[in-house]
Design a protein around this motif. Structure first.
Motif, PDB file in Angstrom:
ATOM      1  N   GLY A  28      -8.503   6.098  -0.437  1.00  0.00           N
ATOM      2  CA  GLY A  28      -9.578   5.248   0.068  1.00  0.00           C
ATOM      3  C   GLY A  28     -10.367   5.919   1.177  1.00  0.00           C
ATOM      4  N   THR A  29      -9.680   6.186   2.308  1.00  0.00           N
ATOM      5  CA  THR A  29     -10.393   6.711   3.472  1.00  0.00           C
ATOM      6  C   THR A  29     -10.794   8.170   3.266  1.00  0.00           C
ATOM      7  N   MET A  35      -7.671  -2.247  -3.385  1.00  0.00           N
ATOM      8  CA  MET A  35      -7.668  -1.816  -1.990  1.00  0.00           C
ATOM      9  C   MET A  35      -9.119  -1.906  -1.500  1.00  0.00           C
ATOM     10  N   TYR A  36      -9.291  -2.026  -0.198  1.00  0.00           N
ATOM     11  CA  TYR A  36     -10.639  -2.166   0.346  1.00  0.00           C
ATOM     12  C   TYR A  36     -10.889  -1.090   1.385  1.00  0.00           C
ATOM     13  N   LEU A  37     -12.087  -0.522   1.335  1.00  0.00           N
ATOM     14  CA  LEU A  37     -12.516   0.370   2.402  1.00  0.00           C
ATOM     15  C   LEU A  37     -13.295  -0.489   3.392  1.00  0.00           C
ATOM     16  N   TYR A  79       0.884  -1.177   0.000  1.00  0.00           N
ATOM     17  CA  TYR A  79       0.000   0.000   0.000  1.00  0.00           C
ATOM     18  C   TYR A  79       0.908   1.208   0.000  1.00  0.00           C
ATOM     19  N   THR A 126      -8.678   1.971   5.355  1.00  0.00           N
ATOM     20  CA  THR A 126      -8.352   1.392   4.060  1.00  0.00           C
ATOM     21  C   THR A 126      -7.193   0.420   4.213  1.00  0.00           C
TER      22      THR A 126
END
Lengths: 403, 294
Positions: free
Chosen positions: A154-155, A360-362, A146, A275
């Protein structure tokens, strides 16, 4: 005459022993895991990263393929000078071929210079500065898991879009904090938000009360935590004490690891948006990998930093095998050429600027009532596809990218 | 109204925060001062003992279901006994040697203890919550004061002043001070000096453990919580004057306030301001602000 004969004999013996790996320097692939083994960042990377690296070597089947792989471990104590001297020692005296992991952005950039100077390889998993694939990018380095840009993207944008449009930053006063603050501020402003204030706190800080009072007085809707590890958990924990969330303000943890949520407890962490590129409970492959990891590391699930080390070492070994050489920049080039595939991130690739690409994931931290037990902490709020998750190559100012 | 661009109301808030942090400095430096003043031992294990106090509170809750209030008593007793054991088995062999030996021994003990806890519990800490009676807070108008922090200031003030009173104003304190000046003579009066010294060390250690319990709900219960703090606390002791009881209390609170203000006006310097002051004080008054001139 006997001396010459002995020499000839020794040379012949050496020649007989070496051919199997003619291009592998001294016949051994040496992987140096450099991170914080005992301080603030030890739980999120530390010994767990070493476990992950060893698992990668086993899963790659190095022993069966008759490749000798060794792991060295060092504690850089989050200090650039300590990290630099370890890197020099490893490259010059211990014949280390690649340094992996390296939390703490200031250390990352120092080691990056040395890897380039000594023509060796560097793969960063835990370190965050997006400069590593920007102005400081190098043909000897890959940024794996990351970076500050992808966290901010993301965030930051998720929070602004849900109404958090005025921000106050609590920033760790070193390279990583500054970069994370810079990248997040850009995202906030781009989405129509405003930064009303910021304070830079020493790294590490145990007591945040003074800074929290300043954040409270700013009346910002969102308090952005541009820090990591114990700094983040202390700020959130003490924020609860000072009634930050009850007073209508919201925390945005810009870099939160699974181990931080574990330390905070769900009671304090619930509702936090964060994130990450990896969570153990995403799919069957991540679950299987994480169960194996937990058995070997105090029953703890891997953080994205540790999972990233696994993924990076696995791909590194694949590239060395394909190339039949452990020459630093050549292996890095090969790693960029080969597609990646592993249980951690699934299928992915490495860009020309050294950026590894994957989704990427929130995540949102679960309420205590939603959690089935220890380590069941996240639910997926959004998946950011690989091609949108990282800074576009033409915006990074990386000299390796031809415009 | 503003002072240097900061509203006075905000400054009141910071003053109070400074006092709260100062309370921890005061309690820890007090323990160090008692031990140094009466035993001539520079107790580098103080940070580790503070950490152990917090861990004992955590264990009491996890294993025996005993909450915060009993821990305020249990932790100092348990860790104090550890201190007594340490003094009986190791420290007492070093009294006739230079200060440096005691310092090295306690430093080594601190490293071992911290290493064991870190190995067992990791470095990101364990959660510990404040008792229900002390959660919540008061809106004072200029700031939101968490009840627990208010409690910490009051409680530690009571403990500090109590300790000062016992040592400076009671008969027991007089024995202690006399035993430091001339142990042989005091022993001749029929007082068991070695036992008194052991108990004093145990008491100093118990003070550290008590501070650890107080800190547990504010910070994480963390194996490294004492390692960072101890350096600052030593600076506080040096500024106050090694061995001066009142000095360590006053400088503890005072430096907490100064550090708090630094966090407002120049936050980047807040972790070095105490050392800058230490350097200045050492230049002007090498024995510390309240120290006896050597």
């Amino acid at each position: 005459m006997t001396a010459t004969r002995v020499l000839v004999l020794a040379a012949a013996l050496l020649a007989a022993a070496v051919p199997a790996h003619a291009q592998i320097s001294d016949g051994v692939i040496k992987i140096g895991i450099m991170n914080d083994q005992s301080g603030t960042y030890a739980d999120l990377a530390g010994p767990g990263s070493v476990v992950a690296a060893r698992m990668a070597i086993e899963d790659f089947g190095a022993a069966k393929k008759n490749m000798k792989v060794e792991v060295l471990v060092a504690d850089h104590q989050n200090k650039p000078d300590v990290g630099s001297s370890i890197a020099r020692q490893w490259f010059d005296a211990d014949h280390v071929d690649v340094i992996v992991d390296v939390p703490t952005s200031s250390v990352v950039l120092a080691v990056n210079q040395i890897a380039r100077e000594k023509n060796k390889a560097l793969i960063v998993s835990t370190g965050a500065t997006s400069d590593l694939t920007g102005p400081q990018c190098s043909p000897n380095a890959i940024h794996w898991t990351y970076d500050t840009w992808s966290l901010a993207n993301g965030t930051g944008s998720a929070v602004v879009k849900t109404g958090g449009d005025t921000w106050f930053f609590l920033t760790a006063d070193y390279k990583f904090g500054h970069d994370l603050e810079r990248d997040t501020e850009a995202v906030v402003v781009k989405n129509g938000g405003k930064v009303v204030g910021k304070v830079r706190h020493p790294f590490p800080t145990a007591d945040f009360s003074s800074f929290l009072l300043q954040a409270q007085a700013s009346k910002a809707k969102v308090i952005g935590l541009a820090n990591a590890g114990a700094d983040t958990t202390n700020a959130i924990k003490q924020g609860a004490e000072f009634g930050i969330v009850k007073g209508g303000q919201q925390f945005a943890g810009l870099l939160v690891f699974l181990t931080d949520v574990h330390a905070l407890g769900l009671e304090k962490a619930q509702g936090l948006l964060l994130t990450e590129s990896f969570y153990w409970d995403l799919n069957d492959r991540t679950r299987a990998f994480s169960t194996k990891f937990a058995e070997r590391h105090r029953q703890a699930r891997p953080t994205m930093a540790q999972a990233g080390v696994y993924s990076a070492v696995l791909h590194y070994l694949k590239a060395v095998e394909a190339l039949k050489s452990d020459d630093g920049p050549k292996v890095i080039a090969k790693m960029k050429e080969l597609p990646t595939d592993d249980p951690v991130f699934g299928k992915g690739s490495v860009r020309a600027d050294g950026r590894k690409i994957h989704p990427m994931y929130l995540f949102e931290v679960k309420k205590p009532s939603e959690s089935k037990g220890p380590w069941d902490y996240y639910k997926v709020r959004a998946t950011i596809p690989a091609e949108q998750a990282f800074r576009p190559m033409d915006q990074g100012n990386c000299p390796l990218v031809k415009k | 109204m503003t002072v240097f661009g900061i509203p006075t109301q905000a400054l009141f808030g910071q003053l109070l925060i400074g006092l709260i942090n100062g309370a921890f400095y005061a309690m820890l430096s007090l323990g160090l001062s008692v031990i140094f003043g009466l035993l001539n031992i520079i107790n580098f294990a103080h940070g580790a003992q503070y950490m152990m106090g917090a861990f004992v509170a955590y264990f009491a809750l996890q294993w025996a279901g005993l909450g915060y209030w009993p821990s305020l008593l249990i932790a100092p007793v348990v860790v104090g006994l550890f201190g007594v054991l340490l003094e009986r088995t190791m420290l007492k062999r070093l009294y006739h040697l230079d200060h440096l030996y005691g310092l090295l021994l306690t430093f080594g003990v601190a490293l071992v203890v911290q290493g064991v806890f870190r190995n067992e519990f990791g470095s990101s800490g364990l959660p510990y919550t404040a008792p229900p009676q002390l959660t919540g807070g008061y809106n004072l108008g200029f700031m939101f004061l968490p009840t627990y922090r208010g409690w910490v200031v009051v409680f530690s003030l009571v403990v500090c002043l109590g300790t000062w009173y016992v040592i400076e104003r009671t008969k027991l304190g007089a024995y202690l001070r006399a035993a430091t000046e001339n142990p042989t003579l005091v022993q001749a009066f029929g007082i068991n000096v070695p036992r008194m010294i052991t108990l004093t060390y145990g008491f100093g250690v118990a003070l550290a453990a008590l501070a650890g319990v107080l800190a547990a709900p504010i910070y994480q219960v963390n194996p490294l919580m004492g390692a960072d703090l101890i350096i600052v606390v030593f600076a506080v002791v040096v500024i106050g004057g090694l061995g001066s009881i009142l000095g360590s209390i006053v400088t503890g609170f005072g430096l907490g306030v100064i550090e708090g203000f630094t966090k407002v006006f120049y936050p980047e310097a807040s972790n070095i301001v105490i050392f800058v002051i230490m350097a200045l004080v050492l230049l002007v008054r090498p024995s510390g602000l309240f120290g006896r001139t050597a």
